[in-house]
Design an enzyme around this catalytic site. Sequence first.
Site, short mmCIF file in Angstrom:
data_model
loop_
_atom_site.label_atom_id
_atom_site.label_comp_id
_atom_site.label_asym_id
_atom_site.label_seq_id
_atom_site.Cartn_x
_atom_site.Cartn_y
_atom_site.Cartn_z
N GLY A 115 5.91 -0.59 10.96
CA GLY A 115 4.69 -1.04 11.31
C GLY A 115 4.76 -2.51 12.12
O GLY A 115 4.04 -2.54 13.12
N ASP B 168 13.00 3.35 1.49
CA ASP B 168 12.31 3.37 2.77
C ASP B 168 13.13 2.97 3.87
O ASP B 168 12.65 3.40 4.92
CB ASP B 168 10.79 2.58 2.60
CG ASP B 168 11.12 1.25 2.09
OD1 ASP B 168 12.33 0.72 2.18
OD2 ASP B 168 10.20 0.43 1.62
N SER C 135 0.89 -1.15 -0.07
CA SER C 135 -0.04 0.07 0.11
C SER C 135 0.86 1.29 0.07
O SER C 135 2.11 1.28 0.41
CB SER C 135 -0.82 0.15 1.27
OG SER C 135 -0.07 0.22 2.42
N ASN D 17 19.08 -8.36 5.14
CA ASN D 17 17.85 -8.45 4.47
C ASN D 17 17.07 -9.69 5.26
O ASN D 17 17.75 -10.83 4.74
CB ASN D 17 17.40 -8.20 3.09
CG ASN D 17 17.66 -6.88 2.44
OD1 ASN D 17 16.80 -6.05 2.54
ND2 ASN D 17 18.84 -6.57 2.16
#
Length: 488
Positions: free
Chosen positions: A407, A238, A13, A297
């Site tokens: 988040g 990000d 999103s 990662n």
Amino acid sequence: MTKLLAFDLGAESGRAVLGHFDGSRLRLEVLTRFANEPVRTLDALHWDVLRLHHDMIVSLRKCAAEHGGADSVGVDTWGVDFALVGRGGVLLGNPRHYRDPHTEGVMEAAFARMPRPELFRRTGIQFMRFNSLFQLLALQRDRSPLLDAADTLLFMPDLFHYFLTGEKVNEYTDASTSQMLDPAARSWSPGLLRSFDLPERLQGKIVQPGTVLGPLHRPVVDETGLKGARVVAPATHDTAAAVAAVPAQGDAWAYISSGTWSLMGVETPAPRVGQETLAANFTNEGGVNGTIRILKNIMGLWLVQECRRAWEREGKAYSYDDLTRLAEAAPAFAAVVNPNDDSFIYPANMPAALADYCRRTGQPAPNSPGGMVRCALEGLALCYRWVLERLEGLTGKRLQTIHIVGGGSQNALLNQFTADACDRPVLAGPVEATAIGNVLTQAIGLGVLGSLADAREIVRRSFEVASCEPKNPDAWKGPYARFQALRG
């Protein structure tokens, strides 16, 4: 009051977030949210960039109508993916999604042309098959006409800045994920593309986070009514934006930017491209104010997200809170998984992939949603410990605290698992770290803030964090030994 508009696009999103900054504290307001759904055409998976641009235009219009505009606008996205632009600034097709399978086998072919240690020495980037270099080599292997027609490569945030301004540049933090940048020089690795017979004309001018790109393109102003705003390239990757918003002090800390991916690392003044970094398959990515992010990662909450999606297709709808409660009640350490196993990259059915992994490794497969989610969360925490140990080896110091932002920092169970597995206190928050980092990097670019240290002081003043102490670290020693055995 300075108003700074951040577009923060994630793998699922996007949203437009307006930062209200009074010189001392920052307040965020989410203006819009919109879906970012990849589109499959035949055998290819693409990003729908024109739909995303449309959603940005709608958001700019709302900002103008309801808030009287903004002083600046900036975009951050995920890394590695890119668009190719041809003569006259024409977009050449929709960009491929990093989970598209067209890069399978490309890394091995690349190492036949340039040995793995040499490629790492020149770029310092963790080897993943979807890195930008390997995506270009997949196009070359497939004889894609796009490579012949392309004049410019724009990473995803660069593309949206181009749509907003008409300026074609490559912002440093996102370019640093490509496996084409020299981490020490902070510029393109000389002759790297030529070594692979790829066109060097694709590499554009690199700009640092905080660079003012210019005003909005006149047609954008006419369509949205947003006048006077400058477009500022923030930390456009990000994770770089999220790390800029870590409310840390000193240098004895690690961070986890937790979401679909978990990016765990440390911030340093210089890259490390030696054998130890290569052996751990860590990466050196660019940060704000000349910093380097040495990190790993990790597949992250993607495992839980895909489980939830699979159960929804079967008519079983669970909220994330439901799944966390079920996981907390499930038996501990029924099975141990490595979340970075290749079978979890893009399976047709994640619960089936997890069950198959357990069977392949001689373990009983969890037989309930709670057991499956607990298995995934425990695997993440064990992976965090493995990464923490190697970060301490690379830096030569004990990392006293783990900051979890993004988040995923809302998942209290995972936070506790992380504190216990790593035997370190965890500070969780802020949740909106990526948007905060985007906004504050814009503020640095406008001259409203002077440095990264100033930005982090604003974060500490403006947002609360939750503290989580280790409760039972000894219980994780046996499972960690099992995890290490699985990794080989």
